[in-house]
Design an enzyme around this catalytic site. Structure first.
Site, short mmCIF file in Angstrom:
data_model
loop_
_atom_site.label_atom_id
_atom_site.label_comp_id
_atom_site.label_asym_id
_atom_site.label_seq_id
_atom_site.Cartn_x
_atom_site.Cartn_y
_atom_site.Cartn_z
N TYR A 143 0.74 -1.10 0.10
CA TYR A 143 -0.08 0.21 -0.01
C TYR A 143 0.98 1.19 0.04
O TYR A 143 0.41 2.50 -0.46
CB TYR A 143 -0.82 0.04 1.17
CG TYR A 143 -2.09 -1.01 1.21
CD1 TYR A 143 -2.18 -1.66 0.03
CD2 TYR A 143 -2.67 -1.14 2.10
CE1 TYR A 143 -3.37 -2.64 -0.11
CE2 TYR A 143 -3.93 -2.08 1.85
CZ TYR A 143 -4.19 -3.07 0.96
OH TYR A 143 -5.04 -3.58 1.04
N ASP A 253 -11.15 -8.16 7.57
CA ASP A 253 -12.64 -8.16 7.37
C ASP A 253 -13.38 -9.43 7.32
O ASP A 253 -14.33 -9.51 7.70
CB ASP A 253 -12.73 -7.53 5.84
CG ASP A 253 -12.77 -6.04 5.78
OD1 ASP A 253 -12.40 -5.30 6.76
OD2 ASP A 253 -12.77 -5.37 4.84
#
Length: 358
Positions: A143, A253
């Site tokens: 990222y 998640d």
């Protein structure tokens, strides 16, 4: 004690859930003798609307002047991928994490007792209990790596994203995981893809060295694809899971859904010195914004994490968590977690009931 709190109310339902979390904070202050000074800070889509960019000048400095940061939620289709990077809320989130040095994201996934029937897994799996802590490296990896896009002669446009990790980055997140495990059930599972990726092979070698220093903590390696399977097969086997940025983004998640609802789950992003940032894991839900329908529990439990990890006040944290469990045990539900036939209560009423239990 007087604590200085930066409030990033954000977009969509963010302001509503932050309001209820502040009420809970004030109630804890009344009970335990603390006071709070709040500083409102712009970040996200609302900042884009106000000043033309999602991460206004001075945002990091305002947060650094406080003891902790509470964030509601940012983002929404209004500020989507078609907007310039400086106007997108996601850009602001990456920037604030980097500027505050928030390298460790703590995402607990705990099945609250009153919500056992909401667990999508088999009843015997839910009854065995789920209480894991995902420790995600937050400021390195793909990222934050170099990105490029270029045209080739025979393959058209090609894009690259560089994943890079240093020993220092791996060691500091690894130590954070082992120290947390010492406060929990003394087990660390390190998740990587060492059978394919060179970064994962370095990750594993550093974690093995750390495991020798923490001989009182049980340690295991697990490949990320196997971990994804084990989270839905037997999540009760895990205590602390530690992994790199992208794997942690995905696995946290997944882990959140085995608890029944993302509306119940908090998170903390912390460093070794700067103020921690606390936020619910859910999004801004613009479709229900301003309708008193949002679930404030995840944000309220984020305040509990703030007391535990930034202020070292476990008694205050436990008081919030106990109050949440008591309200859920009485059957009170917001719309997102209400079973068929149950009349839901609103955001403000849920906040009021939790305050009353503290």
């Amino acid at each position: 004690m007087n604590y200085k709190i930066a409030l990033i109310r954000g977009d969509g339902i963010g302001p509503e859930v932050v309001n209820e979390a502040v009420k809970v904070m004030e109630r804890v202050g009344e009970k335990f003798g603390h006071s709070f000074t709040y500083t409102d800070v712009l970040l996200g889509g609302c900042a884009t609307d106000a000043v033309g960019k999602s991460y206004p000048d001075g945002t990091a400095q305002a947060c650094k002047a406080c003891d902790a940061v509470l964030l509601g939620a940012v983002g929404g289709p209004k500020w989507g991928a078609d907007k310039p990077a400086e106007q997108r809320p996601e850009t602001a989130l990456l920037a604030i994490r980097s500027d505050l040095g928030l390298y460790a994201n703590l995402r607990p996934a705990a099945l609250r007792p009153a919500m056992a029937d909401a667990c999508p897994l088999r009843r015997e799996t839910a009854q065995a209990g789920i209480d894991l802590m995902m420790v995600r490296e937050l400021t390195g990896g793909i990222y934050f790596g170099k990105r490029d896009r270029y045209t080739t002669e025979d393959r058209g446009v090609e894009a690259t994203d560089l994943m890079a990790y240093s020993e220092k980055e791996i060691e500091r997140i690894g130590r954070r995981a082992f120290e947390l495990a010492r406060l929990r059930r003394r087990k660390v599972t390190s998740v990587d893809k060492a059978n394919v990726l060179e970064t994962s092979r370095l990750w594993r070698s550093v974690m093995h060295r750390l495991a020798q220093e923490y001989a009182d903590v049980e340690y295991e390696d697990m490949l990320v694809d196997n971990c994804a399977m084990q989270i839905v097969r037997n999540p009760g086997q895990f205590d602390v899971l530690v992994t790199e940025n992208m794997f942690g983004d995905i696995l946290s998640d997944e882990a959140s859904m085995v608890t029944g609802s993302i509306g119940l789950l908090p998170s903390a992003s912390i460093s070794d010195g700067a103020p921690g940032l606390y936020e619910p894991i859910h999004g801004s839900a613009p479709d229900i914004a301003g309708q008193d329908k949002a679930n404030p529990i995840a944000t309220i439990l984020s305040v509990a994490m703030m007391f535990r990890y930034s202020f070292q006040r476990p008694e205050e944290a436990a008081a919030i968590e106990t109050a949440v469990d008591a309200v859920l045990a009485e059957g009170w539900r917001t719309a997102d977690i209400a079973e068929p036939g149950v009349t839901p209560i609103g955001t403000r009423e849920m906040g009021r009931r939790i305050c009353k239990k503290i």
